[in-house]
Enzyme design. Structure first.
Site, PDB file in Angstrom:
ATOM      1  CB  ILE A 155      -1.054   0.239   1.177  1.00 58.15           C
ATOM      2  CG1 ILE A 155      -2.150  -1.418   0.884  1.00 58.15           C
ATOM      3  CG2 ILE A 155      -1.858   1.333   1.406  1.00 58.15           C
ATOM      4  CD1 ILE A 155      -2.644  -1.311   2.371  1.00 58.15           C
ATOM      5  CG  ASP A 174       8.823  -1.054   6.014  1.00 60.17           C
ATOM      6  OD1 ASP A 174       9.605  -1.536   6.826  1.00 60.17           O
ATOM      7  OD2 ASP A 174       7.904  -1.424   5.782  1.00 60.17           O
ATOM      8  CB  THR A 230      -5.976   4.545   5.039  1.00 55.73           C
ATOM      9  OG1 THR A 230      -4.247   4.340   4.341  1.00 55.73           O
ATOM     10  CG2 THR A 230      -6.405   6.137   4.550  1.00 55.73           C
ATOM     11  CB  ALA A 231      -2.034   1.688   9.006  1.00 56.54           C
ATOM     12  NE  ARG A 232      -5.109  -3.363  10.985  1.00 55.36           N
ATOM     13  CZ  ARG A 232      -5.930  -3.481  10.651  1.00 55.36           C
ATOM     14  NH1 ARG A 232      -6.521  -2.694   9.331  1.00 55.36           N
ATOM     15  NH2 ARG A 232      -5.899  -4.283  10.081  1.00 55.36           N
ATOM     16  CG  ASP A 256     -10.768   4.472   5.881  1.00 52.86           C
ATOM     17  OD1 ASP A 256     -11.985   4.620   6.023  1.00 52.86           O
ATOM     18  OD2 ASP A 256     -10.148   3.373   5.620  1.00 52.86           O
ATOM     19  CD  GLU A 261     -11.469   0.770  13.121  1.00 53.15           C
ATOM     20  OE1 GLU A 261     -11.492  -0.767  12.381  1.00 53.15           O
ATOM     21  OE2 GLU A 261     -10.640   1.315  12.145  1.00 53.15           O
ATOM     22  CG  HIS A 280     -10.737   0.825   8.971  1.00 56.16           C
ATOM     23  ND1 HIS A 280     -10.380   0.288   9.665  1.00 56.16           N
ATOM     24  CD2 HIS A 280      -9.998   0.404   7.733  1.00 56.16           C
ATOM     25  CE1 HIS A 280      -9.035   0.057   9.575  1.00 56.16           C
ATOM     26  NE2 HIS A 280      -8.656  -0.214   8.338  1.00 56.16           N
ATOM     27  CB  ILE A 281     -15.120   2.453   3.363  1.00 55.69           C
ATOM     28  CG1 ILE A 281     -14.552   3.415   3.700  1.00 55.69           C
ATOM     29  CG2 ILE A 281     -16.146   2.063   4.519  1.00 55.69           C
ATOM     30  CD1 ILE A 281     -14.306   4.882   2.122  1.00 55.69           C
ATOM     31  N   GLY A 282     -11.837   2.265   3.531  1.00 57.34           N
ATOM     32  CA  GLY A 282     -10.374   2.098   2.275  1.00 57.34           C
ATOM     33  C   GLY A 282     -10.727   0.927   1.572  1.00 57.34           C
TER      34      GLY A 282
END
Length: 306
Positions: A155, A174, A230-232, A256, A261, A280-282
Site C-alpha cells: 500500500i 520502513d 488508512t492503516a490502524r 479512515d 471500531e 475504515h472503507i479504504g
C-alpha cells in the site's frame, strides 16, 4: 450437520469467486459484527479447519474451541486482530491477503490527502449553504511539498507512486523495506517529523508502534502538517491528535481507521471541521472485495494442503 470440513468466516459473506474455490468445504458465516463469544460458540459447534477473518479478531479461546483448526486467513493485509503468538503455540498458520487491497487503500489515502489540502468537505458544505468563497479561500498546493510515508509495503509503495506523480518529495520509513524505487528517499522518523508537510501511515500495528503519533511526536512535526491514516487507529493517540489540531500544530487530518471500531458515538473527533472521517472503507471496493476474498481462500487452501 455437513460432512464437509468447515471454514468459519467472521463476516456475513464472501465473494462468489472465493466461494467457488471453497467448494469442498462447508462455509459458515458469523454475521456482520461477530463478537468473541459468538465466534467461540460457532467454533465449538462446527470445529472449523480454517477461519477467514473479515471482522473482529481471533483469540486463544476461539482457537481452543476448534481443535481441528489449521489456518487463520486474513481477508485483508492487517493481522493485528489475530493473536499470532497463541496461533504459533498451537501450530496454527496465520496468513494475510497481502497486496489484494493495495490499490483501493492507496486511492483512499490520496483522496483523504487531497480532501485535506483542498478543504473539499468544508467548501462543499459552504456551497450547499449558498456561499461563494473564491475571494477568501486558499488551498494548499501539494506539488513541491514533502510527504512522509511510514510503512512501505504494497500500500505504501502504491501511494508513493501516486504522490510522486504529483511532484511531491517522498520520504519513507520502513526498517524492513528493501529495493525501494528511486522516488522514495529512505528517512528516519525524526527526519519525517522535521521535514514532512504531510504524514501518511501505512504500517501494521505492533506493540512497539502503538500511539506512534502522540503529543511528543506531533510536537516535533512541522507546524501545519497534514496527517493521514488508512492503516490502524491504534497508531495514533487520538486525544493528542485532537489537541494538536485545535492548537494549529496539525492543520488537517484525514482518518479512515480508529482506536475502537466500529466508531463509538459520541466520539471526540465528531464536529471537528478540520478532521475528514471515513469508516475504515479504504479497502472496501468491489474489486478489492473480490481480490481479498480470492486471496484469503487461496491462502486457506494452500495451508490446508500442507
Amino acid at each position: 450437520m455437513s460432512s464437509k470440513p468447515a471454514v468459519l468466516v467472521t463476516g456475513a459473506d464472501l465473494a462468489p469467486q472465493a466461494l467457488a474455490l471453497l467448494g469442498d468445504y462447508e462455509v459458515v458465516y458469523a454475521g456482520k459484527t461477530p463478537q468473541p463469544d459468538d465466534l467461540a460458540t460457532l467454533a465449538r459447534q462446527h470445529n472449523p479447519v480454517a477461519i477467514i477473518v473479515r471482522y473482529g479478531g481471533v483469540t486463544p479461546q476461539i482457537m481452543d474451541a476448534a481443535p481441528a483448526l489449521k489456518v487463520i486467513s486474513k481477508h485483508g493485509s492487517g493481522t493485528d486482530t489475530i493473536d499470532k503468538a497463541a496461533a504459533a503455540e498451537r501450530k496454527i498458520q496465520v496468513t494475510a491477503a497481502v497486496g489484494a487491497n493495495a490499490a483501493a487503500v492507496a486511492e483512499q489515502s490520496l483522496a483523504l490527502t487531497l480532501a485535506c489540502a483542498k478543504s473539499l468537505v468544508k467548501l462543499n458544505e459552504r456551497m450547499h449553504a449558498g456561499h461563494w468563497d473564491k475571494a477568501t479561500h486558499k488551498s494548499i498546493e501539494l506539488s513541491g511539498r514533502t510527504i512522509g510515508l511510514i510503512g512501505l509495503g504494497a500500500i505504501g509503495r502504491k501511494f508513493a507512486r501516486m504522490v510522486d506523480a504529483l511532484d511531491m518529495r517522498v520520504l519513507g520509513f520502513d526498517p524492513f523495506a528493501k529495493d525501494l524505487p528511486s522516488y522514495i528517499k529512505p528517512a528516519d522518523l525524526d527526519t519525517i517529523w522535521r521535514e514532512a508537510d504531510v504524514i501518511s501511515l501505512h504500517c501494521p500495528l505492533t506493540a512497539d508502534n502503538r500511539k506512534l503519533l502522540n503529543a511528543q511526536t506531533l510536537a516535533k512535526c512541522k507546524k501545519g502538517v497534514i496527517v493521514v491514516n488508512t492503516a490502524r487507529g491504534g497508531l495514533i493517540d487520538e486525544p493528542a491528535l485532537l489537541a494538536a489540531i485545535q492548537s494549529g500544530q496539525v492543520a488537517m487530518a484525514g482518518l479512515d481507521s480508529f482506536a475502537v471500531e466500529p466508531f463509538v458515538v459520541p466520539h471526540i473527533f465528531q464536529g471537528e471541521p478540520r478532521i475528514v472521517l471515513s469508516p475504515h472503507i479504504g479497502g472496501v471496493t468491489s474489486d478489492a472485495y473480490v481480490n481479498m476474498g480470492v486471496a484469503a481462500a487461496r491462502n486457506t487452501l494452500a495451508a490446508l494442503k500442507r
